[in-house]
Design a protein around this motif. Structure first.
Motif, short mmCIF file in Angstrom:
data_model
loop_
_atom_site.label_atom_id
_atom_site.label_comp_id
_atom_site.label_asym_id
_atom_site.label_seq_id
_atom_site.Cartn_x
_atom_site.Cartn_y
_atom_site.Cartn_z
N GLN A 116 0.82 -1.21 0.00
CA GLN A 116 0.00 0.00 0.00
C GLN A 116 0.86 1.27 0.00
O GLN A 116 0.39 2.32 -0.42
CB GLN A 116 -0.93 0.01 1.22
CG GLN A 116 -2.01 -1.07 1.19
CD GLN A 116 -3.04 -0.83 0.11
OE1 GLN A 116 -2.78 -1.02 -1.07
NE2 GLN A 116 -4.21 -0.39 0.51
N ARG B 178 -4.64 2.39 4.24
CA ARG B 178 -5.09 2.76 2.89
C ARG B 178 -6.28 1.91 2.45
O ARG B 178 -6.36 1.44 1.32
CB ARG B 178 -3.94 2.65 1.89
CG ARG B 178 -4.06 3.59 0.70
CD ARG B 178 -2.82 3.55 -0.16
NE ARG B 178 -2.99 4.35 -1.36
CZ ARG B 178 -2.07 4.47 -2.32
NH1 ARG B 178 -0.91 3.86 -2.19
NH2 ARG B 178 -2.30 5.20 -3.38
N PHE C 209 -3.64 10.33 1.13
CA PHE C 209 -4.45 9.12 1.12
C PHE C 209 -4.92 8.74 2.53
O PHE C 209 -6.00 8.16 2.69
CB PHE C 209 -3.76 7.95 0.40
CG PHE C 209 -2.61 7.28 1.10
CD1 PHE C 209 -2.80 6.55 2.28
CD2 PHE C 209 -1.34 7.30 0.55
CE1 PHE C 209 -1.75 5.89 2.89
CE2 PHE C 209 -0.28 6.64 1.16
CZ PHE C 209 -0.49 5.94 2.34
#
Length: 346
Positions: free
Chosen positions: A5, A130, A42
């Motif tokens: 991720q 994430r 994010f």
């Protein structure tokens, strides 16, 4: 998975991680220090997505066309915007939730904010990992219901008070506070703790005790089909095609669909999507899942939960069964000599 991720590409690609040489902690720290803006973006996006998803678990105003009409799964094709009346409804929800926060704080102090702390901590962990939305929201969407319910009860209490209903005050009792000593610990408590530990560990115990299934080699599976009357040369010739394979596993959820029938939801399992031909659709599972279609105009009794061997041609993410073997019974949709390239997904 978390390792992958923290990269610009190849997310959820577990092949990036080598447990012998790679460190998840070092990857997260190094990537964050090198790209702080990207990581902050994010994390914030997934954090807010979790919180907004929890809020939108409360009902919105959407059309209902009747019990006989197809279900309107509006959230599957939602473009992210709300109508003006739903925006007003969201503001009302937020106001009631705010009242719930206030009452929880007034009545219980910090204890009343424990669900909120759990919600924020989980949402932050989603952001760091994430992940967000859909099933990732489920562990904490109840927090919105919880404070919404508290706020709604308080509003009902206020309205009842306006109409002359006297509120019942809780009976305040003084509690004696005493220290807990080891002398009060009873040995039988250990057995209760061990019982809960045993119950919690049963999935791991079952995995260790149960023998692996569906481990037969391709030659073994061919031999089983050969014992049921199939020609080994034809089977091997069929399997020599690049998109042909033989599967062993458990058959699940068989359904017969006529032409132009199927599940018309936005994201159905590929086996059950609408097709332009009659077929039996089902899943086969072993360590993987296979969406299988058996073209036929006849309704056969494909037994739910039966162990099967399937000869199939793969077309995208769907497997078109040429032979389905139930051990003592075979079903065949077309000759094995027919080329897999003749299959079209329509």
């Amino acid at each position: 998975m978390i390792y992958s991720q923290y990269s610009f590409t190849g997310n959820l690609d577990i092949n990036q991680f080598n447990p012998e040489t790679d460190s998840v902690r070092e990857r997260i720290i190094s990537f964050t220090l090198e790209n702080p803006t990207f990581v902050a973006n994010f994390i914030t996006s997934h954090f807010l997505n979790t919180e907004i998803g929890g809020l939108l678990a409360l009902p919105l105003i959407k059309p209902f066309n009747g019990l006989q009409e197809p279900v309107n799964l509006y959230w599957m094709e939602w473009n992210g915007s709300l109508e003006w009346y739903n925006l007003i409804l969201i503001l009302i929800y937020l106001s009631i939730i705010a009242i719930g926060f206030g009452i929880a704080w007034k009545k219980l102090g910090w204890l009343g904010l424990i669900p909120l702390a759990f919600n924020l901590g989980y949402a932050m962990s989603n952001g760091i990992a994430r992940f967000s939305s859909w099933r990732y929201n489920l562990p904490v969407d109840w927090v919105f219901y919880f404070y919404f319910a508290i706020g709604l009860i308080e509003l009902f209490s206020i309205v009842a008070n306006l109409f002359g209903k006297k509120l019942i005050e809780p009976n305040k009792k003084s509690f004696e506070i005493k220290n807990i000593s080891l002398r009060e610990f009873r040995p039988q408590y250990i057995f209760i703790v061990l019982a809960f530990m045993f119950i919690g560990s049963t999935p791991w115990l079952a995995k260790g005790i149960a023998e692996p299934r569906y481990t037969a080699s391709q030659n073994d599976l061919i031999a089983q089909l050969e014992s049921n009357g199939y020609n080994r040369v034809e089977i091997e010739s069929f399997l020599s095609q690049p998109n042909a394979l033989i599967i062993e596993g458990r058959l699940l959820y068989p359904r017969f669909y006529r032409r132009t029938e199927g599940l018309s939801s936005t994201n159905p399992w590929p086996a059950y999507a609408v097709k332009d031909f009659a077929r039996l659709s089902f899943l086969v599972i072993n360590e993987n899942r296979y969406d299988v279609i058996f073209p036929t105009r006849e309704i056969y009794n494909f037994q739910q939960g039966a162990d099967v061997i399937v000869l199939a041609c793969q077309f995208d993410n769907v497997f078109y069964a040429r032979v389905v073997n139930f051990g003592n019974q075979n079903f065949q949709s077309a000759p094995l000599t027919d080329d897999c390239s003749l299959i079209t997904d329509n």
